[in-house]
Design a protein around this motif. Structure first.
Motif, PDB file in Angstrom:
ATOM      1  N   GLN A 107      97.760  26.436 -24.184  1.00 43.61           N
ATOM      2  CA  GLN A 107      98.748  25.956 -23.208  1.00 43.61           C
ATOM      3  C   GLN A 107      98.198  24.752 -22.435  1.00 43.61           C
ATOM      4  O   GLN A 107      98.924  23.787 -22.176  1.00 43.61           O
ATOM      5  CB  GLN A 107      99.124  27.087 -22.257  1.00 43.61           C
ATOM      6  CG  GLN A 107      99.946  28.183 -22.921  1.00 43.61           C
ATOM      7  CD  GLN A 107     100.163  29.389 -22.018  1.00 43.61           C
ATOM      8  OE1 GLN A 107      99.407  29.613 -21.051  1.00 43.61           O
ATOM      9  NE2 GLN A 107     101.182  30.173 -22.316  1.00 43.61           N
TER      10      GLN A 107
ATOM     11  N   GLU B 218      98.307  21.718 -24.670  1.00 46.98           N
ATOM     12  CA  GLU B 218      99.659  21.191 -24.819  1.00 46.98           C
ATOM     13  C   GLU B 218     100.056  20.330 -23.619  1.00 46.98           C
ATOM     14  O   GLU B 218     100.725  19.304 -23.766  1.00 46.98           O
ATOM     15  CB  GLU B 218     100.663  22.323 -24.993  1.00 46.98           C
ATOM     16  CG  GLU B 218     102.080  21.840 -25.227  1.00 46.98           C
ATOM     17  CD  GLU B 218     103.054  22.967 -25.504  1.00 46.98           C
ATOM     18  OE1 GLU B 218     104.191  22.681 -25.905  1.00 46.98           O
ATOM     19  OE2 GLU B 218     102.678  24.142 -25.320  1.00 46.98           O
ATOM     20  N   SER B 219      99.635  20.735 -22.438  1.00 42.16           N
ATOM     21  CA  SER B 219      99.991  19.985 -21.229  1.00 42.16           C
ATOM     22  C   SER B 219      99.170  18.713 -21.067  1.00 42.16           C
ATOM     23  O   SER B 219      99.617  17.760 -20.422  1.00 42.16           O
ATOM     24  CB  SER B 219      99.818  20.871 -19.994  1.00 42.16           C
ATOM     25  OG  SER B 219      98.446  21.168 -19.758  1.00 42.16           O
TER      26      SER B 219
ATOM     27  N   SER C 243     102.175  13.615 -25.865  1.00 36.20           N
ATOM     28  CA  SER C 243     103.262  14.193 -26.655  1.00 36.20           C
ATOM     29  C   SER C 243     103.351  13.561 -28.040  1.00 36.20           C
ATOM     30  O   SER C 243     103.743  14.217 -29.012  1.00 36.20           O
ATOM     31  CB  SER C 243     104.592  14.041 -25.924  1.00 36.20           C
ATOM     32  OG  SER C 243     104.884  12.672 -25.680  1.00 36.20           O
TER      33      SER C 243
ATOM     34  N   LEU D   1     101.236  15.485 -30.507  1.00 36.82           N
ATOM     35  CA  LEU D   1     101.825  16.762 -30.905  1.00 36.82           C
ATOM     36  C   LEU D   1     103.030  16.547 -31.825  1.00 36.82           C
ATOM     37  O   LEU D   1     103.181  17.232 -32.839  1.00 36.82           O
ATOM     38  CB  LEU D   1     102.251  17.562 -29.675  1.00 36.82           C
ATOM     39  CG  LEU D   1     101.188  17.808 -28.600  1.00 36.82           C
ATOM     40  CD1 LEU D   1     101.765  18.653 -27.481  1.00 36.82           C
ATOM     41  CD2 LEU D   1      99.954  18.476 -29.182  1.00 36.82           C
ATOM     42  N   GLU D   2     103.879  15.595 -31.464  1.00 38.56           N
ATOM     43  CA  GLU D   2     105.147  15.424 -32.176  1.00 38.56           C
ATOM     44  C   GLU D   2     105.019  14.622 -33.463  1.00 38.56           C
ATOM     45  O   GLU D   2     105.757  14.869 -34.427  1.00 38.56           O
ATOM     46  CB  GLU D   2     106.151  14.742 -31.246  1.00 38.56           C
ATOM     47  CG  GLU D   2     106.525  15.600 -30.040  1.00 38.56           C
ATOM     48  CD  GLU D   2     107.345  14.839 -29.012  1.00 38.56           C
ATOM     49  OE1 GLU D   2     107.723  13.679 -29.310  1.00 38.56           O
ATOM     50  OE2 GLU D   2     107.608  15.390 -27.928  1.00 38.56           O
TER      51      GLU D   2
ATOM     52  N   ASN E  96     102.984  20.166 -34.045  1.00 45.49           N
ATOM     53  CA  ASN E  96     103.023  21.517 -33.481  1.00 45.49           C
ATOM     54  C   ASN E  96     102.337  21.490 -32.121  1.00 45.49           C
ATOM     55  O   ASN E  96     101.699  20.507 -31.747  1.00 45.49           O
ATOM     56  CB  ASN E  96     102.304  22.504 -34.407  1.00 45.49           C
ATOM     57  CG  ASN E  96     102.847  23.919 -34.273  1.00 45.49           C
ATOM     58  OD1 ASN E  96     103.432  24.279 -33.247  1.00 45.49           O
ATOM     59  ND2 ASN E  96     102.664  24.720 -35.306  1.00 45.49           N
ATOM     60  N   SER E  97     102.466  22.591 -31.406  1.00 45.85           N
ATOM     61  CA  SER E  97     101.673  22.795 -30.202  1.00 45.85           C
ATOM     62  C   SER E  97     100.331  23.385 -30.614  1.00 45.85           C
ATOM     63  O   SER E  97     100.258  24.152 -31.582  1.00 45.85           O
ATOM     64  CB  SER E  97     102.396  23.756 -29.258  1.00 45.85           C
ATOM     65  OG  SER E  97     101.498  24.274 -28.299  1.00 45.85           O
TER      66      SER E  97
END
Length: 244
Positions: free
Chosen positions: A113, A116-117, A121, A124-125, A130-131
């Motif tokens: 988590q 991911e933060s 982005s 990830l994208e 994925n996360s």
């Protein structure tokens, strides 16, 4: 001639023989007849000893040949599917350092988590697709933060299927598909993710040789040929997690 399929699950190891000419299933069995043990010393933890997978794999190979009355020398290749997202760690002598932290273990959720933060982005994208989640990279980071005495001895990391291939071939390797399970593969560049290695502070040297998921991934070692009665040129030709 026959193909041998192995599925390394968390509850059992399955072995199947397929007629190479007709494509028809000859026999499928699983070992043990009950379920393999999962160790949970704390809430939400789930570990297995990879040696248990290997022990049941050996039993399953011998049993499927015996019960189908198949000469092992007629097996021409081996394909392996396996429980995804697990972490296996070896030292420089190829000895296991820690139980495998398997797919249903959630100790690394907060690490994923946080990643991911903090990660861009676009990474990830567009790159790992994925996360980071509770996948293998996060589990490895958990070891680094909580079991440094183990982490500092790591020579190579593996996925569960990689470990079985290593036992069969005496060759340490992994695949792009396996690395993608661990959120360690950059799909945009089609290579190991430098972004994830840098963020998690993972030394590139810990990653094994990368081989294709389909194709020659290694020839069965002489010792294993003798152990199972295989012919001289049996190879592992497929390896991927259970979802694909």
């Amino acid at each position: 001639m026959f193909y041998l399929g192995l599925d390394i699950g968390s509850s059992s190891v399955k072995a199947a023989l397929v007629n190479a000419k007709s494509g028809k299933s000859v026999l499928s069995i699983h070992e043990p007849k009950g379920e393999m043990d999962i160790t949970s010393v704390k809430k939400d933890w789930a570990e297995q000893d990879p040696n248990i997978w290997w022990s049941q794999t050996c039993k399953a190979i011998k049993r499927v040949c015996k019960e189908s009355n198949t000469d092992p020398k007629k097996i021409i290749s081996i394909g392996i599917s396996y429980q995804m997202h697990g972490l296996v760690v070896l030292d420089k002598n190829n000895n296991l350092l820690y139980n495998s932290i398997i797919w249903c273990d959630s100790r690394a959720v907060k690490i994923g988590q946080r990643a991911e933060s903090e990660l861009e982005s676009s990474i990830l994208e567009n790159k790992i697709l994925n996360s980071p989640g509770n996948f293998t990279a996060s589990k490895l980071r958990w070891l680094k933060e909580n079991k440094s005495e183990v982490y500092d001895q790591i020579y190579k990391i593996m996925l569960p299927g990689d470990y079985i291939v290593f036992k069969l071939t005496n060759k340490i390797s992994t695949t792009p598909m396996g690395l993608s399970e661990g959120i360690l593969w950059d799909f945009h560049s089609d290579k190991l993710s430098e972004d994830i290695l840098e963020y998690y502070n993972i030394d590139r040297k810990l990653i094994p040789e990368i081989v294709d998921s389909v194709g020659n991934q290694g020839t069965i070692s002489d010792y294993m040929k003798d152990r199972f009665g295989f012919d001289n040129d049996v190879k592992v030709t497929y390896r991927a997690g259970d979802q694909p």
